[in-house]
Design an enzyme around this catalytic site. Structure first.
Site, mmCIF file in Angstrom:
data_model
loop_
_atom_site.group_PDB
_atom_site.id
_atom_site.type_symbol
_atom_site.label_atom_id
_atom_site.label_comp_id
_atom_site.label_asym_id
_atom_site.label_seq_id
_atom_site.Cartn_x
_atom_site.Cartn_y
_atom_site.Cartn_z
ATOM 1 N N HIS A 7 0.751 -1.440 -0.255
ATOM 2 C CA HIS A 7 0.252 -0.079 -0.290
ATOM 3 C C HIS A 7 1.085 1.227 0.224
ATOM 4 C CE1 HIS A 7 -2.795 -2.825 2.272
ATOM 5 N NE2 HIS A 7 -3.212 -2.608 1.135
ATOM 6 N N LYS B 52 -17.205 -6.189 7.083
ATOM 7 C CA LYS B 52 -16.111 -7.284 6.963
ATOM 8 C C LYS B 52 -15.312 -7.201 8.622
ATOM 9 C CE LYS B 52 -13.947 -5.932 2.208
ATOM 10 N NZ LYS B 52 -13.080 -5.397 1.743
ATOM 11 N N ARG C 171 -2.188 -6.377 -7.971
ATOM 12 C CA ARG C 171 -1.099 -6.777 -8.387
ATOM 13 C C ARG C 171 -0.856 -8.304 -9.320
ATOM 14 N NH1 ARG C 171 -2.926 -7.846 -2.333
ATOM 15 N NH2 ARG C 171 -4.953 -7.209 -3.368
ATOM 16 N N SER D 253 -2.924 -7.352 2.748
ATOM 17 C CA SER D 253 -3.430 -7.268 4.261
ATOM 18 C C SER D 253 -3.615 -9.253 5.063
ATOM 19 C CB SER D 253 -4.078 -6.136 4.575
ATOM 20 O OG SER D 253 -3.601 -5.262 4.319
#
Ligand code: ADP
Length: 167
Positions: free
Chosen positions: A17, A41, A90, A128
């Site tokens: 990030h 979430k 990514r 993450s």
């Protein structure tokens, strides 16, 4: 003046990030890092914790602001006066979701454009989620996240371990 939003959960912020933040901040005049406040979430870190970690790790970049938000991204962008959204890509696995999101946002508000930065190769595997998985098992995450994040992760895992013992 070119203002952009880099939205995400940042639960927690990783070196991947941070790489996107640093590179984007060089391209735009002002970069607003939007920290998604979405309890559905079930984040590991509260939105305040995520905002504070991001503020700490970006404190030397003058044109970056960290702002929490909830609800629709296009509404947040409008509120902030930004017409550009930045996202990181990514692997090909990111592509389908990101394409859908950017096209939906563009349909909802044609004045909003999404720009993608491809990940630097050294962070292409980093997420993450992976970082949290390593931390749960007491692994060393220091090469994946800034130092203050590694410390906070360790503390969070200790706290979680103690809570789980008492359940
Ligand atoms: P979200 O929950 O919205 O996917 P994340 O915090 O996981 O939010 O990611 C925010 C943005 O950062 C996304 O565009 C994601 O693709 C990008 N990103 C995450 N990790 C990396 C990385 N290692 N390299 C480049 N971009 C990344």
């Amino acid at each position: 003046m070119l203002k952009a939003i880099y939205p995400g959960s940042f639960d927690p912020v990783t070196n991947g990030h941070l790489d996107v933040i640093k590179r984007s901040a060089k391209i735009v005049d002002e970069l607003i890092v939007g920290v998604l406040n979405n309890n559905a979430k079930s984040p590991l870190f509260s939105v305040e914790e995520r905002v504070n970690m991001l503020k700490e790790v970006t404190k030397d970049i003058n044109n970056v602001r960290i702002v929490p938000f909830a609800g629709l991204l296009i509404e947040f962008a409008k509120e902030q006066g930004a017409a550009l959204v930045i996202r990181g890509l990514r692997a090909i696995t990111d592509f389908e979701y990101e394409l859908q999101m950017s096209q939906t946002n563009h349909k909802l508000d044609p004045s909003i454009e999404t720009m993608f930065l491809t990940t630097s190769i050294e962070y292409s595997y980093l997420s993450s989620t992976t970082v949290k998985e390593i931390a749960v098992f007491g692994g060393d995450v220091s090469q994946f996240v800034p130092e203050i994040v590694a410390v906070q992760l360790e503390q969070k895992m200790k706290l979680k371990g103690e809570c789980d013992k008492h359940e």
